[in-house]
Write a protein that holds these residues in place. Structure first.
Motif, PDB file in Angstrom:
ATOM      1  N   ILE A 145      36.323 -33.411 -20.206  1.00 59.07           N
ATOM      2  CA  ILE A 145      37.091 -32.862 -19.096  1.00 59.07           C
ATOM      3  C   ILE A 145      37.727 -34.044 -18.372  1.00 59.07           C
ATOM      4  N   GLU A 146      39.035 -34.177 -18.482  1.00 61.40           N
ATOM      5  CA  GLU A 146      39.696 -35.370 -17.950  1.00 61.40           C
ATOM      6  C   GLU A 146      39.937 -35.228 -16.448  1.00 61.40           C
ATOM      7  N   LEU A 147      39.449 -36.215 -15.709  1.00 66.81           N
ATOM      8  CA  LEU A 147      39.685 -36.328 -14.278  1.00 66.81           C
ATOM      9  C   LEU A 147      40.467 -37.607 -14.013  1.00 66.81           C
ATOM     10  N   LYS A 148      41.090 -37.700 -12.854  1.00 63.22           N
ATOM     11  CA  LYS A 148      41.819 -38.892 -12.454  1.00 63.22           C
ATOM     12  C   LYS A 148      41.132 -39.543 -11.261  1.00 63.22           C
ATOM     13  N   ALA A 149      41.111 -40.874 -11.282  1.00 60.68           N
ATOM     14  CA  ALA A 149      40.437 -41.602 -10.215  1.00 60.68           C
ATOM     15  C   ALA A 149      41.090 -41.395  -8.861  1.00 60.68           C
ATOM     16  N   SER A 150      42.372 -41.023  -8.839  1.00 64.29           N
ATOM     17  CA  SER A 150      43.101 -40.861  -7.582  1.00 64.29           C
ATOM     18  C   SER A 150      43.011 -39.449  -7.007  1.00 64.29           C
ATOM     19  N   TRP A 151      42.380 -38.516  -7.714  1.00 61.56           N
ATOM     20  CA  TRP A 151      42.357 -37.138  -7.266  1.00 61.56           C
ATOM     21  C   TRP A 151      41.514 -36.951  -6.010  1.00 61.56           C
ATOM     22  N   PRO A 152      41.924 -36.053  -5.107  1.00 60.40           N
ATOM     23  CA  PRO A 152      41.072 -35.690  -3.979  1.00 60.40           C
ATOM     24  C   PRO A 152      39.956 -34.758  -4.445  1.00 60.40           C
ATOM     25  N   ILE A 153      38.954 -34.586  -3.607  1.00 61.07           N
ATOM     26  CA  ILE A 153      37.800 -33.782  -4.001  1.00 61.07           C
ATOM     27  C   ILE A 153      38.191 -32.334  -4.250  1.00 61.07           C
ATOM     28  N   GLU A 154      39.190 -31.812  -3.554  1.00 58.95           N
ATOM     29  CA  GLU A 154      39.608 -30.429  -3.762  1.00 58.95           C
ATOM     30  C   GLU A 154      40.104 -30.207  -5.186  1.00 58.95           C
ATOM     31  N   GLN A 155      40.849 -31.149  -5.712  1.00 59.74           N
ATOM     32  CA  GLN A 155      41.368 -31.015  -7.069  1.00 59.74           C
ATOM     33  C   GLN A 155      40.251 -31.156  -8.101  1.00 59.74           C
ATOM     34  N   ILE A 156      39.320 -32.068  -7.853  1.00 59.26           N
ATOM     35  CA  ILE A 156      38.177 -32.223  -8.755  1.00 59.26           C
ATOM     36  C   ILE A 156      37.346 -30.943  -8.785  1.00 59.26           C
ATOM     37  N   ASN A 157      37.075 -30.378  -7.601  1.00 55.68           N
ATOM     38  CA  ASN A 157      36.320 -29.127  -7.530  1.00 55.68           C
ATOM     39  C   ASN A 157      37.010 -28.018  -8.321  1.00 55.68           C
ATOM     40  N   ALA A 158      38.321 -27.895  -8.158  1.00 56.42           N
ATOM     41  CA  ALA A 158      39.058 -26.809  -8.810  1.00 56.42           C
ATOM     42  C   ALA A 158      39.010 -26.936 -10.327  1.00 56.42           C
ATOM     43  N   VAL A 159      39.168 -28.155 -10.847  1.00 62.70           N
ATOM     44  CA  VAL A 159      39.150 -28.365 -12.300  1.00 62.70           C
ATOM     45  C   VAL A 159      37.781 -28.005 -12.872  1.00 62.70           C
ATOM     46  N   LEU A 160      36.719 -28.433 -12.221  1.00 61.91           N
ATOM     47  CA  LEU A 160      35.378 -28.163 -12.741  1.00 61.91           C
ATOM     48  C   LEU A 160      35.035 -26.674 -12.642  1.00 61.91           C
ATOM     49  N   GLU A 172      36.575 -24.899 -15.559  1.00 62.82           N
ATOM     50  CA  GLU A 172      35.834 -25.125 -16.803  1.00 62.82           C
ATOM     51  C   GLU A 172      34.563 -24.276 -16.841  1.00 62.82           C
ATOM     52  N   LEU A 173      33.866 -24.199 -15.740  1.00 66.01           N
ATOM     53  CA  LEU A 173      32.636 -23.412 -15.690  1.00 66.01           C
ATOM     54  C   LEU A 173      32.902 -21.921 -15.853  1.00 66.01           C
ATOM     55  N   ALA A 174      34.110 -21.478 -15.515  1.00 63.93           N
ATOM     56  CA  ALA A 174      34.458 -20.060 -15.649  1.00 63.93           C
ATOM     57  C   ALA A 174      34.643 -19.649 -17.105  1.00 63.93           C
ATOM     58  N   ASN A 175      34.698 -20.607 -18.031  1.00 63.03           N
ATOM     59  CA  ASN A 175      34.855 -20.313 -19.460  1.00 63.03           C
ATOM     60  C   ASN A 175      33.680 -20.926 -20.215  1.00 63.03           C
ATOM     61  N   PRO A 176      32.505 -20.297 -20.144  1.00 61.41           N
ATOM     62  CA  PRO A 176      31.308 -20.922 -20.712  1.00 61.41           C
ATOM     63  C   PRO A 176      31.371 -21.149 -22.215  1.00 61.41           C
ATOM     64  N   ASP A 177      32.057 -20.283 -22.954  1.00 61.18           N
ATOM     65  CA  ASP A 177      32.139 -20.479 -24.399  1.00 61.18           C
ATOM     66  C   ASP A 177      32.884 -21.768 -24.747  1.00 61.18           C
ATOM     67  N   ALA A 178      34.005 -22.003 -24.079  1.00 64.67           N
ATOM     68  CA  ALA A 178      34.756 -23.235 -24.318  1.00 64.67           C
ATOM     69  C   ALA A 178      33.967 -24.456 -23.859  1.00 64.67           C
ATOM     70  N   LEU A 179      33.207 -24.299 -22.784  1.00 57.24           N
ATOM     71  CA  LEU A 179      32.407 -25.421 -22.289  1.00 57.24           C
ATOM     72  C   LEU A 179      31.318 -25.788 -23.285  1.00 57.24           C
ATOM     73  N   ARG A 180      30.695 -24.786 -23.866  1.00 53.58           N
ATOM     74  CA  ARG A 180      29.657 -25.062 -24.874  1.00 53.58           C
ATOM     75  C   ARG A 180      30.268 -25.652 -26.135  1.00 53.58           C
ATOM     76  N   GLN A 181      31.483 -25.272 -26.423  1.00 54.63           N
ATOM     77  CA  GLN A 181      32.186 -25.901 -27.552  1.00 54.63           C
ATOM     78  C   GLN A 181      32.303 -27.404 -27.331  1.00 54.63           C
ATOM     79  N   LYS A 182      32.698 -27.789 -26.127  1.00 53.16           N
ATOM     80  CA  LYS A 182      32.798 -29.213 -25.806  1.00 53.16           C
ATOM     81  C   LYS A 182      31.440 -29.900 -25.917  1.00 53.16           C
ATOM     82  N   ALA A 183      30.392 -29.221 -25.457  1.00 55.39           N
ATOM     83  CA  ALA A 183      29.056 -29.818 -25.519  1.00 55.39           C
ATOM     84  C   ALA A 183      28.642 -30.093 -26.954  1.00 55.39           C
TER      85      ALA A 183
END
Length: 583
Positions: free
Chosen positions: A487-502, A505-516
């Protein structure tokens, strides 16, 4: 003539086109041919329709038969109504085969059938469930080698990170090694008045440093060496040249120390470096103090052994072409013989870092590691987590201090002859490692960053081995391999954007387990300490065969980054700011 059944359901066809002079024209030669209602013409038209429509009927019958055959012949998944099946259909996506299985390494068998939790015992501790289909399997060598890890006892006591001794644990399981010894200044019987080579020749090997392994790397237990050296087998000094490889790490001794000589007698000195953070250079003084050298041309080479070493390994690929650039080394160390430089990425052990079943995980996302100027992404998250109320749902795993405080008597009382994992002196490091590994395997997403230098630090390997999906910025190596399951994050992102991206990802558990699963398979193939030891043995073989230069088996890139946040720190000359236009 009665029409065929399929003709009755079709609208009547238009009459055939007629010649302009058909009715009563002097040019007409046959009234039968001219009239569309003539019986001969009607018979011809009906026959034409039969011939043109018959292939359609045959095609339909063929497809119907093919579908029936496929239903009967193709193996079906078990259903609750199948009397011959005694297993219930699981609701687990892994069990139902929804997750794409990563390909196995060349020469290894693929996973057959669907991924079923009951059929994947390797999704856990390798000592319990056995190897996975993607594991690095060390090759059986014609002659088992002897290796010494040259480490100080003070480092053993004070370093909370057990990285060096995890490599030793792997070496003692490696079927290509007969001896995996640990020794150096401060350990029992080391003489600080003698050079390194003289100490190595007088070593009396303790039984704990011997490997006992069978052809299968999983069959491991403590035992006795089967060395052919007569003095060694009688318990005497091993002599010069007993070790094939002496492997040391960043901060052992200064290159100018007169006691820091080459091992001699054909033994290769392998030196692993990495973590170059600054343009400054620390210089040892005669009274064991240090001073700072601010010459940027001297940075990051203070622990390099230009004359004593044979093989220098870097944990991070870009350092090999920048820190150990041939022109730079030739300018700094005139007369130096070219070494073999190898990329040896950070790694971990699969019996320390291993996954849990997905439903047994207790946390959605956890940030790991220290924060501060070196770690911009982690700092954003930890600052948000410390707010009251917290501004993020990401939990914070508290990192240990950089050094362990020890009482003075620990350095002199009960000093052992070598390392083994059950020593009481090592319990603090084991507790730290077990807590860290437990935190990773209980998290669905592990969050950290690659530091300002964009390094593929050890947390990437540890998280993937633990079945945890990595959320971080992409380091400057192995990018093409790791992007699909990071899951690609950027060092310059604010916490709101980081929260939204994660959260997305958590809303799609099948795809998340695929990554795992993909991350797990990649790490078990490339990023274990067994693979690291195999790499060192291969580099030693190639050095002895005359190979010199740079070995870069995994891809890397040269993108904008900095060695440190300080003014004047090295960065690629085209970069504006710390990371150029990427942020």
């Amino acid at each position: 003539m009665a029409p065929y059944p399929w003709e009755q359901r079709r609208p009547p066809s238009p009459p055939l086109p007629q010649h302009p002079h058909a009715h009563g024209s002097p040019t007409t030669t046959s009234s039968a041919a001219a009239s569309p209602l003539h019986p001969l013409r009607l018979h011809t038209l009906t026959l034409h329709r039969r011939l043109t429509r018959a292939p359609r009927l045959l095609i339909a019958l063929f497809l119907l038969l093919l579908a029936a055959f496929s239903y009967l012949a193709y193996p079906r998944s078990p259903t609750l109504g199948d009397e011959e099946m005694d297993l219930e259909l699981s609701s687990d996506p892994l069990d139902r085969g929804w997750v794409r299985i990563p390909p196995p390494p060349p020469g290894q068998a693929a996973v057959q059938g669907k991924l079923d939790a009951r059929r994947m015992p390797w999704w856990g501790n390798v000592d319990v469930g056995g190897r996975s289909p993607w594991d690095h399997v060390p090759r059986v060598r014609a002659r088992r080698a002897r290796m010494l890890f040259l480490l100080t006892y003070a480092d053993y006591l004070e370093r909370p990170n057990s990285v060096f001794y995890e490599i030793v644990d792997a070496a003692r399981r490696h079927p290509g090694l007969e001896v995996s010894d640990v020794w150096g200044p401060g350990w029992q019987d080391w003489d600080d008045a003698l050079p390194v080579s003289a100490n190595l020749a007088r070593r009396v090997l303790p039984p704990a440093s011997c490997n006992w392994v069978e052809e299968d790397v999983e069959a491991y237990a403590g035992g006795h060496c089967s060395a052919s050296n007569t003095e060694f087998s009688q318990g005497g000094a091993v002599g010069c040249g007993f070790y094939d490889v002496v492997w040391t790490f960043s901060e052992f001794k200064d290159k100018a120390d007169p006691l820091m000589d080459a091992p001699g007698c054909g033994t290769l000195l392998v030196h692993q470096l990495g973590d170059c953070h600054s343009k400054i250079r620390w210089v040892w003084l005669e009274d064991h103090d240090m001073e700072v050298d601010h010459d940027p041309d001297h940075s990051c080479v203070q622990w390099f052994y230009p004359w004593q070493g044979n093989i220098t390994m870097s944990k991070y690929a870009f350092e090999m072409m920048e820190v150990f650039n041939y022109d730079r080394l030739r300018r700094l160390y005139p007369g130096m013989q070219m070494q073999l430089f190898g990329h040896s990425p950070d790694s971990a052990n699969e019996w320390d870092f291993y996954p849990l079943d997905w439903h047994s995980k207790t946390h959605d996302a956890v940030v790991f590691g220290h924060d501060g100027l070196l770690y911009p992404l982690r700092t954003t998250i930890t600052n948000a987590a410390k707010e009251r109320p917290p501004h993020t749902f990401i939990r914070h795993h508290v990192a240990p201090e950089f050094t362990l405080a020890r009482p003075e008597e620990d350095y002199t009382l009960g000093v052992p002859p070598t390392y083994w994992s059950g020593q009481p002196q090592y319990r603090p490091q084991l507790a730290i490692r077990e807590d860290f590994a437990k935190g990773m395997r209980e998290a669905r997403i592990c969050v950290f960053d690659s530091v300002v230098e964009r390094k593929m630090i050890r947390k990437y390997a540890q998280a993937w081995l633990s079945g945890c999906v990595v959320a971080a910025d992409i380091p400057t190596e192995q990018e093409g391999d790791i992007r699909p399951f990071t899951i690609e994050l950027k060092a310059s992102w604010p916490i709101e954007q980081i929260n939204a991206v994660l959260r997305a990802e958590l809303a799609n558990p099948d795809a998340l387990r695929q990554k795992a699963l993909l991350g797990f398979a990649y790490a078990r193939q490339h990023l274990t300490n067994l693979a690291k030891v195999s790499n060192v043995l291969d580099l030693a073989d190639r050095y002895n065969q005359g190979e010199r230069g740079y070995d870069l088996p995994l891809g890397f890139s040269v993108r904008c980054r900095a060695y440190h946040f300080e003014h004047g720190a090295f960065k690629p000359p085209w970069c504006e700011g710390m990371r150029g236009l990427e942020e």
